[in-house]
Enzyme design. Structure first.
Site, mmCIF file in Angstrom:
data_model
loop_
_atom_site.group_PDB
_atom_site.id
_atom_site.type_symbol
_atom_site.label_atom_id
_atom_site.label_comp_id
_atom_site.label_asym_id
_atom_site.label_seq_id
_atom_site.Cartn_x
_atom_site.Cartn_y
_atom_site.Cartn_z
ATOM 1 N N TYR A 68 -13.114 2.070 -31.035
ATOM 2 C CA TYR A 68 -14.494 1.610 -31.251
ATOM 3 C C TYR A 68 -14.502 0.170 -31.765
ATOM 4 O O TYR A 68 -15.250 -0.681 -31.267
ATOM 5 C CB TYR A 68 -15.166 2.552 -32.255
ATOM 6 C CG TYR A 68 -16.659 2.382 -32.416
ATOM 7 C CD1 TYR A 68 -17.550 3.013 -31.555
ATOM 8 C CD2 TYR A 68 -17.184 1.613 -33.455
ATOM 9 C CE1 TYR A 68 -18.929 2.876 -31.714
ATOM 10 C CE2 TYR A 68 -18.550 1.474 -33.624
ATOM 11 C CZ TYR A 68 -19.427 2.106 -32.754
ATOM 12 O OH TYR A 68 -20.788 1.963 -32.924
ATOM 13 N N SER A 88 -22.025 -3.675 -33.134
ATOM 14 C CA SER A 88 -21.951 -2.890 -34.369
ATOM 15 C C SER A 88 -21.378 -3.807 -35.440
ATOM 16 O O SER A 88 -20.768 -4.834 -35.115
ATOM 17 C CB SER A 88 -20.992 -1.708 -34.148
ATOM 18 O OG SER A 88 -20.603 -1.126 -35.380
HETATM 19 P P1 NAD Z 1 -26.516 8.206 -29.153
HETATM 20 O O1 NAD Z 1 -25.351 9.130 -29.119
HETATM 21 O O2 NAD Z 1 -27.785 8.685 -29.803
HETATM 22 O O3 NAD Z 1 -26.880 7.693 -27.676
HETATM 23 C C1 NAD Z 1 -25.876 7.251 -26.795
HETATM 24 C C2 NAD Z 1 -26.468 7.019 -25.413
HETATM 25 O O4 NAD Z 1 -25.413 6.574 -24.537
HETATM 26 C C3 NAD Z 1 -27.051 8.286 -24.779
HETATM 27 O O5 NAD Z 1 -28.213 7.971 -24.062
HETATM 28 C C4 NAD Z 1 -25.939 8.734 -23.824
HETATM 29 O O6 NAD Z 1 -26.428 9.485 -22.704
HETATM 30 C C5 NAD Z 1 -25.391 7.375 -23.362
HETATM 31 N N1 NAD Z 1 -24.029 7.499 -22.844
HETATM 32 C C6 NAD Z 1 -22.919 7.890 -23.491
HETATM 33 N N2 NAD Z 1 -21.865 7.928 -22.644
HETATM 34 C C7 NAD Z 1 -22.317 7.541 -21.424
HETATM 35 C C8 NAD Z 1 -21.719 7.392 -20.141
HETATM 36 N N3 NAD Z 1 -20.426 7.649 -19.891
HETATM 37 N N4 NAD Z 1 -22.508 6.989 -19.113
HETATM 38 C C9 NAD Z 1 -23.820 6.746 -19.304
HETATM 39 N N5 NAD Z 1 -24.438 6.866 -20.509
HETATM 40 C C10 NAD Z 1 -23.697 7.270 -21.550
HETATM 41 O O7 NAD Z 1 -25.963 6.898 -29.874
HETATM 42 P P2 NAD Z 1 -26.680 5.716 -30.713
HETATM 43 O O8 NAD Z 1 -26.318 5.893 -32.137
HETATM 44 O O9 NAD Z 1 -28.089 5.547 -30.341
HETATM 45 O O10 NAD Z 1 -25.809 4.482 -30.205
HETATM 46 C C11 NAD Z 1 -26.285 3.480 -29.337
HETATM 47 C C12 NAD Z 1 -25.410 2.252 -29.498
HETATM 48 O O11 NAD Z 1 -25.525 1.754 -30.838
HETATM 49 C C13 NAD Z 1 -23.914 2.519 -29.266
HETATM 50 O O12 NAD Z 1 -23.345 1.453 -28.544
HETATM 51 C C14 NAD Z 1 -23.357 2.573 -30.679
HETATM 52 O O13 NAD Z 1 -22.008 2.218 -30.719
HETATM 53 C C15 NAD Z 1 -24.235 1.548 -31.367
HETATM 54 N N6 NAD Z 1 -24.278 1.689 -32.821
HETATM 55 C C16 NAD Z 1 -24.709 2.846 -33.412
HETATM 56 C C17 NAD Z 1 -24.704 2.927 -34.810
HETATM 57 C C18 NAD Z 1 -25.151 4.174 -35.549
HETATM 58 O O14 NAD Z 1 -24.964 4.240 -36.769
HETATM 59 N N7 NAD Z 1 -25.757 5.143 -34.894
HETATM 60 C C19 NAD Z 1 -24.287 1.844 -35.577
HETATM 61 C C20 NAD Z 1 -23.867 0.676 -34.930
HETATM 62 C C21 NAD Z 1 -23.876 0.606 -33.547
#
Ligand code: NAD
Length: 260
Positions: free
Chosen positions: A155, A142
């Site tokens: 985070y 991130s």
């Molecule tokens: P999301 O909430 O849409 O998806 C998260 C996924 O992680 C889901 O499939 C969930 O089932 C899985 N997960 C969560 N806890 C778990 C556990 N204990 N065991 C197994 N699986 C688990 O989130 P997203 O926005 O797609 O995020 C994906 C990645 O991108 C993350 O690492 C997040 O930090 C990073 N990210 C997101 C953003 C944003 O703005 N959305 C920005 C920067 C980085």
């Protein structure tokens, strides 16, 4: 006939992970679909993708807070699909609160899912890649792996850790045909940030749409969220031969957030 390469994308039942899995599937990679879904629903999703893209898939609902479950996930991928050539550590969770009030349980959970799970998956997958002399590891960090924001102690700590972990793995495996990189997105349109949008809407008594704009523009000069598939396309590029020389990098897709 050469076997397809196999990709494991953690957290691929939602958001960035799901979009990345679909991009890789579209390019013919076999897939381990993984995330917290009831087994039946997850298996249905994996079957759908197998049919849509003409690939082999496997669903795992392994809880990444449990190292034993992670070991089971890697074993299942090896046994069912024949190995793991591409590892995308993407699963992540969020909780926001000032450090002095941050619940210790939330700290533990965020460090476990956003950082330690990547240590465990990499530790088990690297020997498979070393044996083949080829591998791609992409860690979805991130902007918070590069800079901080208030109220995100766990985070930011986890994502800075993930960036550092990626660099170590890149150094150790640079001569083995394995690249390891971190992608550092700014705001991406996924369910992960819904809570933050709702909190702003409530605090400022504005609509969700207005809260979304406020959230983005507080940090990002480019006033739009990235789409999850745009992260997936960069993952796919990093898997290509054209990207063989990119390793140990932390690549922002952040609308100039970290250019400031
Ligand atoms: P999301 O909430 O849409 O998806 C998260 C996924 O992680 C889901 O499939 C969930 O089932 C899985 N997960 C969560 N806890 C778990 C556990 N204990 N065991 C197994 N699986 C688990 O989130 P997203 O926005 O797609 O995020 C994906 C990645 O991108 C993350 O690492 C997040 O930090 C990073 N990210 C997101 C953003 C944003 O703005 N959305 C920005 C920067 C980085």
């Amino acid at each position: 006939m050469a076997m397809n390469k196999v990709a494991l994308v953690t957290g691929s039942t939602s958001g960035i992970g799901l979009a990345t899995a679909r991009v890789l599937a579209g390019h013919g990679y076999d897939l381990v679909v993984h995330g917290l879904l009831p087994a039946e629903e997850g298996q249905r999703l994996a079957r759908q993708m197998a049919t849509e893209f003409g690939i082999s898939t496997l669903f795992s609902g392994a809880d990444l807070t449990q190292p034993q479950a992670i070991a089971g996930l890697i074993t299942a991928a090896k046994d069912t699909l024949g190995g793991i050539d591409i590892l995308v550590n993407n699963a992540g969770i969020q909780h926001t609160a000032p450090l002095h009030e941050f619940p210790a349980q939330k700290w533990d959970a965020i460090i476990a899912v956003n950082l330690s799970s990547a240590f465990h998956t990499m530790q088990q997958v690297l020997p498979l890649m070393q044996a083949k002399g080829w591998g791609r590891i992409i860690n979805i960090a991130s902007v918070h792996g590069l800079v901080a924001s208030v109220n995100k102690a766990a985070y930011v700590a986890a994502k800075h850790g993930l960036v550092g972990l990626s660099k170590v793995a890149a150094l150790e495996n640079a001569a083995c045909g394995i690249t390891v990189n971190a992608i550092c997105p700014g705001w991406v349109e996924t369910p992960l940030i819904n809570q933050q949008i709702e909190d702003i809407a409530k605090a400022q008594n504005i609509s969700l749409e207005q809260a979304k704009v406020a959230l983005i523009t507080a940090k990002q000069p480019l006033p739009a969220m990235a789409q999850p598939s745009q992260i997936g396309e960069l993952v796919h590029f990093l898997c290509s031969d054209a990207a063989a020389g990119i390793t140990g990098a932390s690549l922002p897709i952040d609308g100039a957030w970290t250019a400031q």
